[in-house]
Scaffold this motif. Sequence first.
Motif, PDB file in Angstrom:
ATOM      1  N   MET A  31       0.891  -0.970  -0.029  1.00 32.65           N
ATOM      2  CA  MET A  31      -0.063   0.132   0.151  1.00 32.65           C
ATOM      3  C   MET A  31       0.815   1.197   0.078  1.00 32.65           C
ATOM      4  O   MET A  31       1.458   1.513   0.834  1.00 32.65           O
ATOM      5  CB  MET A  31      -1.064   0.073   1.249  1.00 32.65           C
ATOM      6  N   ARG A  32       0.954   1.766  -1.023  1.00 29.22           N
ATOM      7  CA  ARG A  32       1.602   3.240  -1.135  1.00 29.22           C
ATOM      8  C   ARG A  32       0.867   4.291  -0.367  1.00 29.22           C
ATOM      9  O   ARG A  32      -0.552   4.178  -0.609  1.00 29.22           O
ATOM     10  CB  ARG A  32       1.819   3.657  -2.558  1.00 29.22           C
ATOM     11  N   ARG A  33       1.557   5.091   0.260  1.00 23.79           N
ATOM     12  CA  ARG A  33       0.876   5.852   1.453  1.00 23.79           C
ATOM     13  C   ARG A  33       1.021   7.524   0.883  1.00 23.79           C
ATOM     14  O   ARG A  33       2.248   7.799   0.308  1.00 23.79           O
ATOM     15  CB  ARG A  33       1.228   5.701   2.631  1.00 23.79           C
ATOM     16  N   GLY A  34       0.183   8.397   1.135  1.00 23.71           N
ATOM     17  CA  GLY A  34       0.435   9.736   1.234  1.00 23.71           C
ATOM     18  C   GLY A  34      -0.460  10.551   2.328  1.00 23.71           C
ATOM     19  O   GLY A  34      -1.365   9.893   2.692  1.00 23.71           O
ATOM     20  N   ASP A  35      -0.068  11.797   2.305  1.00 26.08           N
ATOM     21  CA  ASP A  35      -0.820  12.628   3.374  1.00 26.08           C
ATOM     22  C   ASP A  35      -1.054  14.075   2.959  1.00 26.08           C
ATOM     23  O   ASP A  35      -0.236  14.505   2.227  1.00 26.08           O
ATOM     24  CB  ASP A  35       0.313  12.600   4.841  1.00 26.08           C
ATOM     25  N   VAL A  36      -1.856  14.537   3.423  1.00 24.39           N
ATOM     26  CA  VAL A  36      -1.947  16.076   3.365  1.00 24.39           C
ATOM     27  C   VAL A  36      -2.219  16.736   4.893  1.00 24.39           C
ATOM     28  O   VAL A  36      -3.040  16.330   5.599  1.00 24.39           O
ATOM     29  CB  VAL A  36      -3.185  16.498   2.556  1.00 24.39           C
ATOM     30  N   THR A  37      -1.352  17.516   5.035  1.00 22.26           N
ATOM     31  CA  THR A  37      -1.157  18.182   6.305  1.00 22.26           C
ATOM     32  C   THR A  37      -1.001  19.590   6.203  1.00 22.26           C
ATOM     33  O   THR A  37      -0.841  20.197   5.384  1.00 22.26           O
ATOM     34  CB  THR A  37      -0.107  17.656   7.292  1.00 22.26           C
ATOM     35  N   VAL A  38      -1.350  20.343   7.520  1.00 25.97           N
ATOM     36  CA  VAL A  38      -1.136  21.818   7.537  1.00 25.97           C
ATOM     37  C   VAL A  38       0.010  22.210   8.390  1.00 25.97           C
ATOM     38  O   VAL A  38       0.204  21.624   9.373  1.00 25.97           O
ATOM     39  CB  VAL A  38      -2.597  22.375   8.200  1.00 25.97           C
ATOM     40  N   ALA A  39       1.011  22.787   7.819  1.00 27.35           N
ATOM     41  CA  ALA A  39       2.254  23.183   8.529  1.00 27.35           C
ATOM     42  C   ALA A  39       1.692  23.792   9.723  1.00 27.35           C
ATOM     43  O   ALA A  39       1.070  25.018   9.581  1.00 27.35           O
ATOM     44  CB  ALA A  39       3.294  23.760   7.516  1.00 27.35           C
ATOM     45  N   THR A  40       2.635  23.700  10.963  1.00 25.25           N
ATOM     46  CA  THR A  40       2.311  24.422  12.177  1.00 25.25           C
ATOM     47  C   THR A  40       3.481  25.286  12.322  1.00 25.25           C
ATOM     48  O   THR A  40       3.400  26.196  13.368  1.00 25.25           O
ATOM     49  CB  THR A  40       2.252  23.753  13.414  1.00 25.25           C
ATOM     50  N   GLU A  41       4.777  25.477  11.660  1.00 25.12           N
ATOM     51  CA  GLU A  41       5.748  26.268  11.923  1.00 25.12           C
ATOM     52  C   GLU A  41       6.412  26.598  10.587  1.00 25.12           C
ATOM     53  O   GLU A  41       6.375  25.782   9.431  1.00 25.12           O
ATOM     54  CB  GLU A  41       6.531  25.823  12.881  1.00 25.12           C
ATOM     55  N   ASP A  42       7.401  27.543  10.452  1.00 23.07           N
ATOM     56  CA  ASP A  42       8.258  27.649   9.294  1.00 23.07           C
ATOM     57  C   ASP A  42       9.224  26.709   9.358  1.00 23.07           C
ATOM     58  O   ASP A  42       9.507  26.181  10.461  1.00 23.07           O
ATOM     59  CB  ASP A  42       8.664  29.164   9.404  1.00 23.07           C
TER      60      ASP A  42
END
Length: 537
Positions: free
Chosen positions: A427-438
């Motif tokens: 199972m190839r995996r991917g993610d979408v996240t929101v950066a919390t810091e620079d």
Amino acid sequence: MLDAAAVRRLAATCVQALDAHKDAINRINVYPVADGDTGANMLATMRAGLDALLRAPAAERSGAGQALSVLAKGALTGARGNSGVLLSQLLRGMAEAVRDESEVDGEGLAAALARGSDLAAAALSDPVEGTMLTVLHAAASAASGVHTGDLHDVAVAAVNASADALSRTPRQLPQLAEAGVVDAGGRGAVVVLESLLSVVADEPIGMSALIAPQRTPESLVTAREAGSEKYSYEVMYLIDGADEQGAVRLRDTLSGLGDCVSVAGDGDGLWTVHVHCNDIGAAIEVGVETGRPHRITVARFADEPVAASPRFGTDRAVVVAGRGEGLAELARAEGATVLVVDESADAYALLQLIGSTGAAQVTVLPAGADLTELADEAAIRAVAGGQDVVVVPCASPVQALAALAVHDVRRTASDDVVGMAEAAAAMRRGDVTVATEDAMSWVGRVAAGDVLGFTDGEVVLIEPGPADEEAVTRAACAVVDRMLAAGGELVTVLLGAGAPEGLADELEDFLRRERPEAELAVYPGGQPDTVLAIGVE
């Protein structure tokens, strides 16, 4: 001042008071199991302490500290059940705090209660709020807050605080609220503290030489004070010659064998051990490896059949450790036992869950790369306790679900583990996240609030913030498109707690236009650390 004579009066008063309240305490004993013996256990423990105190040579109990030490050791030796162990640790802590004192004043009593509360809490592998520990902690805190140094003031503060804490226990444990009672062990603790106040206030008491009861054939069967009904026996023994590290190892190993584990010492090399388990021999053998066990007692629980239950009730089980209630529901629907990981979850929580399956062979699926270490630690401890545990590494919750989907009890255990490991790896995996810091990444500079796309753990795109629905949708479609470029027929998406409401529909429309050959399956995952987790196979 409390002197040796006052300590003897305290022990006798506690025995008399617990005897008077025993039935009432037994009747309200509903947590964690309504077995009705907390009052009896605390009474038997205190009787054992009083017996030791009355039999000790005068020279060994001439001061308050010495008398408390003898009382604590006697209680530890005769402790019954978890409530009895906690009571013995309260007495041990009090003895340690005033060990060299011939008389104890208000400050000494406050220190004694504080130490006793700490040791009682340390004796259990899984302390719970709303129990005897909560009552003892409240009493100790109130006693420490009295600045007059007056013995009577300290005792009054401890009793009042304990009674107040006891009244709040139904709000801390749903089982108590449902039954409309306070905690039984907490009520016993208040009785002990009220006895202390009675002695401090110099109220008349009747002293009698109450001797600890001897073990009889009837005591080979006992009521279940707490713990899971999967375990058939209560094993208790004393150990000499073990150090602190040995006691910690002993506690860890016993936690893999059963539940209701306590390993409590007197501070002078003597330890009392308590566990509910099925494998009696293993529980005693680990004691032999730790020190010199003696006074071993084994009792079958009264709610068990006469024939001993097998140690393992089933051959195999799968345990999933992951974040999000949605993921947990999906895993449970596939027959897995689930630990929902939050900030308080640790290897001990996972270890207890592995043991609770009652399975001889357990496969653990950590649904995240950062959870593998936790799973490995729990597995090592469970293996030391006799279970066969294998961890299948899963860097993403979608990989854990892929592994779970191919679990087949008709295969041999080893073939089943191999099959799950292969499914997770495929199972190839991917993610979408929101950066919390620079930060800096391989594809450029990241600012806090940017939307990040990952494939196989690496940043592959940055969608400038703010992380609104449009930005998240663009990033999600781009990651899925990139992953399908290498081939794939099924896209599995777990929506995180922060996923926009229309994201699933947008992904479906995108695939219908751009990748019509791919099928999409979307589930609410509820994971707090990613907007969505993506799997392609």
